[in-house]
Design a protein around this motif. Structure first.
Motif, PDB file in Angstrom:
ATOM      1  N   UNK A 141       0.836  -1.202   0.000  1.00 54.47           N
ATOM      2  CA  UNK A 141       0.000   0.000   0.000  1.00 54.47           C
ATOM      3  C   UNK A 141       0.870   1.250   0.000  1.00 54.47           C
ATOM      4  N   UNK A 193      -2.580   5.636   0.766  1.00 52.93           N
ATOM      5  CA  UNK A 193      -3.615   4.630   1.008  1.00 52.93           C
ATOM      6  C   UNK A 193      -3.671   4.265   2.498  1.00 52.93           C
ATOM      7  N   UNK A 244     -10.689   7.020  -4.602  1.00 53.35           N
ATOM      8  CA  UNK A 244      -9.790   6.244  -5.464  1.00 53.35           C
ATOM      9  C   UNK A 244      -8.750   5.513  -4.611  1.00 53.35           C
ATOM     10  N   UNK A 245      -8.190   6.204  -3.623  1.00 54.77           N
ATOM     11  CA  UNK A 245      -7.205   5.557  -2.742  1.00 54.77           C
ATOM     12  C   UNK A 245      -7.842   4.409  -1.958  1.00 54.77           C
ATOM     13  N   UNK A 252     -10.509   2.556  -2.825  1.00 55.12           N
ATOM     14  CA  UNK A 252     -10.770   1.415  -3.707  1.00 55.12           C
ATOM     15  C   UNK A 252      -9.507   0.616  -3.954  1.00 55.12           C
ATOM     16  N   UNK A 253      -8.421   1.344  -4.212  1.00 57.21           N
ATOM     17  CA  UNK A 253      -7.151   0.691  -4.485  1.00 57.21           C
ATOM     18  C   UNK A 253      -6.696  -0.103  -3.260  1.00 57.21           C
ATOM     19  N   UNK A 307      -8.670  -3.278  -2.808  1.00 56.68           N
ATOM     20  CA  UNK A 307      -8.296  -4.319  -3.752  1.00 56.68           C
ATOM     21  C   UNK A 307      -6.963  -4.955  -3.399  1.00 56.68           C
ATOM     22  N   UNK A 308      -5.999  -4.127  -3.014  1.00 60.89           N
ATOM     23  CA  UNK A 308      -4.694  -4.680  -2.661  1.00 60.89           C
ATOM     24  C   UNK A 308      -4.801  -5.597  -1.444  1.00 60.89           C
TER      25      UNK A 308
END
Lengths: 233, 210
Positions: free
Chosen positions: A170, A174, A203-204, A206-207, A210-211
């Motif tokens: 991350x 994030x 956006x951060x 969501x990323x 997912x990670x």
């Protein structure tokens, strides 16, 4: 999506199939399938909740070798509607007999790419009038994208060698956003605190979700705490 | 007119794609001075080998006047690799619903200022509308775009300002490069359409593959 979470259950075939069943039930598709070629071994791994008779037919004739919904869709970054294959002879060859098995050639394949050049394909079908199909597609496509990556990542993680390569990385931003979520701040607040727009916060988030292989923000915070990335407060 | 060209329909549009690589050479090698590979008057890199999708603007005379390259952020892409310096050593984002846009450019030699069909602003808007609508139809809600400060100003002036940036601008050739975030939404597309006065479908419909 309130659907089986592959990051918390055993990565085994039964759970991958269960995931496809729940995906169909939740989003309104008749059948779903997933296929990937392992970047490590080259072996094709696949799951489908099609009727057994169709699966047998498909496998006996080695249709996966010619099926353009697999080979061509893997070349796209965007979901591919099977209507684009209508004039493809190989598509017709594969789906010529499909009607006899209760399978419609009305489908969509969502291609996934992983960080190590791995590619996966999530396909869904639904027998319905074209206009309903278009509506269904529009309504479900965002969820299908997220589901496709979730399933693909879970299948890749089930491979021992890949697992070692897949520790979540991350970014500072994030982690910062997750830390503020853990502190009870809203996305709007976090945007103000960090001096970025709430959309950028989104956006951060969501990323980060997912990670971490998670489906919700709450779960992402929990897992980030578990990994020592975020401190409970 | 916008063409979405990827490895599925490349064989139908090979001339357009070659013309696009020539435009990219004139922009990124000649004008911006980026350290890019040029061969036979065309700029291509290894990300072009990863089956990206190209959003290409072709003018009324059939010439390529603008383009953009799209890749999924879940797989290999430029910010996770060659542009990582922009992110100050931070890992790149990864999201099923976020695409990366790179090699975004318009032909400033052939296009003029103002807002006519052959203007920089019109073609920029056309490429952006084409890309955002393609993304939305694909279930993709966000984009991160590697752009230069001139493009950043053009976007801000055309109802299309980024809502945020990742990392910090970094020197790249004769200019700096930055990673801008944009939502792929009806709102944004409508703002661009209003600014550019573009109310028709910009994208050539996807053909059925033979």
């Amino acid at each position: 999506m309130d659907i089986i979470d592959l990051s918390v259950v055993a990565s085994d075939d039964a759970n991958f199939l269960e995931y496809l069943d729940q995906l169909c039930a939740r989003l309104g598709f008749d059948f779903a399938s997933y296929a990937t070629t392992s970047p490590m071994t080259g072996a094709v791994q696949g799951y489908a909740n099609y009727p057994d008779s169709w699966k047998m037919h498909y496998m006996r004739r080695n249709l996966h070798r010619v099926d353009p919904t697999i080979h061509k869709s893997a070349l796209s970054i965007a979901p591919v509607d099977w209507a684009r294959f209508e004039r493809d002879e190989r598509f017709r060859a594969v789906f010529f007999a499909a009607e006899d098995f209760g399978i419609t050639p009305q489908g969509l394949t969502v291609p996934v790419r992983g960080p190590y050049g791995d590619r996966g394909l999530l396909s869904v079908t639904r027998r319905c009038p074209r206009s309903d199909w278009d509506k269904l597609k529009r309504a479900a496509i965002g969820d299908l994208q997220v589901a496709a990556v979730h399933l693909h990542d879970a299948v890749m993680r089930s491979d021992v060698i890949s697992r070692a390569l897949r520790q979540p990385r991350l970014s500072t931003r994030e982690i910062e956003v997750l830390q503020w979520v853990a502190a009870g701040k809203s996305q709007m607040d976090i945007g103000d605190i960090l001096g970025i727009s709430h959309r950028t916060v989104e956006v951060h988030l969501r990323s980060a979700r997912e990670k971490l292989g998670t489906l919700s923000t709450v779960q992402a915070v929990g897992r980030a705490i578990g990994l020592g990335l975020v401190y409970p407060r | 007119m916008i063409f979405i060209i990827d490895s599925l329909n490349l064989h139908e549009h090979s001339d357009i794609v070659k013309d696009m690589f020539r435009l990219r050479k004139r922009v990124f090698a000649d004008r911006l001075g980026w350290d890019v590979q040029v061969s036979q008057g065309m700029e291509r890199d290894r990300f072009d080998e990863l089956d990206p999708a190209h959003v290409i603007s072709v003018d009324d005379e059939g010439r390529v006047v603008g383009c953009m390259r799209l890749l999924q952020t879940t797989g290999p892409h430029m910010l996770s690799d060659v542009f990582s310096s922009i992110l100050d050593g931070e890992p790149p984002l990864r999201s099923a619903t976020c695409w990366e846009a790179t090699r975004f450019c318009v032909d400033t030699e052939r296009l003029v200022s103002g807002r006519a069909r052959n203007s920089i602003s019109y073609v920029t808007s056309e490429v952006m509308i084409g890309a955002f609508e393609f993304a939305m139809a694909s279930g993709v809600s966000d984009a991160v775009a590697v752009i230069d400060p001139v493009m950043d100003r053009v976007l801000k002036r055309s109802g299309n300002a980024p809502h945020g940036y990742l990392g910090t601008p970094k020197p790249m050739g004769k200019v700096t490069a930055l990673a801008a975030l944009m939502d792929c939404s009806e709102d944004r597309v409508n703002r661009i359409r209003d600014f550019a006065g573009i109310y028709h479908d910009v994208t050539q419909p996807q053909t059925v593959m033979a």
